[in-house]
Design an enzyme around this catalytic site. Structure first.
Site, PDB file in Angstrom:
ATOM      1  N   GLY A 189     -28.845  15.986  25.701  1.00  0.00           N
ATOM      2  CA  GLY A 189     -27.872  14.929  25.978  1.00  0.00           C
ATOM      3  C   GLY A 189     -26.600  15.022  25.157  1.00  0.00           C
ATOM      4  N   HIS A 227     -19.501  19.106  18.644  1.00  0.00           N
ATOM      5  CA  HIS A 227     -19.350  19.132  17.178  1.00  0.00           C
ATOM      6  C   HIS A 227     -20.566  18.383  16.648  1.00  0.00           C
ATOM      7  CE1 HIS A 227     -16.519  18.715  13.467  1.00  0.00           C
ATOM      8  NE2 HIS A 227     -17.671  18.145  13.124  1.00  0.00           N
ATOM      9  N   THR A 261     -22.898  15.610  24.416  1.00  0.00           N
ATOM     10  CA  THR A 261     -21.675  15.642  25.235  1.00  0.00           C
ATOM     11  C   THR A 261     -20.449  16.073  24.439  1.00  0.00           C
ATOM     12  OG1 THR A 261     -21.204  13.303  24.835  1.00  0.00           O
ATOM     13  CG2 THR A 261     -22.518  13.827  26.790  1.00  0.00           C
ATOM     14  N   HIS A 269     -23.202  16.089  15.353  1.00  0.00           N
ATOM     15  CA  HIS A 269     -23.051  14.685  14.949  1.00  0.00           C
ATOM     16  C   HIS A 269     -24.384  13.981  15.011  1.00  0.00           C
ATOM     17  CE1 HIS A 269     -22.346  14.954  19.304  1.00  0.00           C
ATOM     18  NE2 HIS A 269     -22.884  13.750  19.394  1.00  0.00           N
ATOM     19  N   HIS A 277     -16.400  22.268  11.216  1.00  0.00           N
ATOM     20  CA  HIS A 277     -16.853  22.344  12.599  1.00  0.00           C
ATOM     21  C   HIS A 277     -18.127  23.173  12.701  1.00  0.00           C
ATOM     22  CE1 HIS A 277     -16.514  22.275  16.992  1.00  0.00           C
ATOM     23  NE2 HIS A 277     -17.034  23.488  16.913  1.00  0.00           N
TER      24      HIS A 277
END
Ligand code: 5GP
Ligand code: ZN
Length: 114
Positions: free
Chosen positions: A93, A98, A95, A100, A46
């Site tokens: 942007g 984590h 949301t 990605h 994480h």
């Protein structure tokens, strides 16, 4: 992290369509695809966002790009091309908290993004 959506996807608590996996990285189809191929690639550890990358943990980003290149060859879109996007923070942007990377391909992607 126990209440993180992508940690739950990585450990199988929430189902996903797996595209690629190795010791450090997990990749799966986005639930709301913005292109014929829209794959989310995440580190298994994480890390909340790009803001949390450091000299100590940022080797994972190179690893994620090499995973993307493998996926591109395997799925057959390497030659036509592809795009990697990382959204960081509110204005970026992001949301899901984590880290990605969106791997997008399969159509002529426009520039600039919105
Ligand atoms: P962000 O907006 O944070 O850069 O991207 C989050 C991405 O995760 C979005 O493209 C969204 O469609 C995707 N996503 C959100 N929830 C889920 C889920 O439960 N499963 C999958 N496969 N993708 C999700
Ligand atoms: Zn997480």
């Amino acid at each position: 992290m126990s209440d993180c959506l992508f940690c739950k996807i990585i450990n199988g608590e929430i189902p996903s369509t797996k595209v690629y996996e190795d010791d450090n990285v997990y990749a799966f189809n986005d639930i709301d695809p913005q292109a014929p191929f829209h794959i989310i690639i995440v580190p298994k550890d994480h890390i909340a966002s790009g803001n949390d990358l450091t000299d100590e943990n940022s080797a994972i980003v190179g690893h994620i790009f090499s995973a993307a290149a493998k996926i591109a060859k395997e799925k057959g879109f390497a030659e036509n091309g592809w795009r990697i996007v990382n959204n960081c923070g509110k204005d970026g942007g992001q949301t899901v908290g984590h880290l990605h990377f969106h791997l997008l391909a399969g159509r002529n992607l426009q520039w600039p993004p919105g």
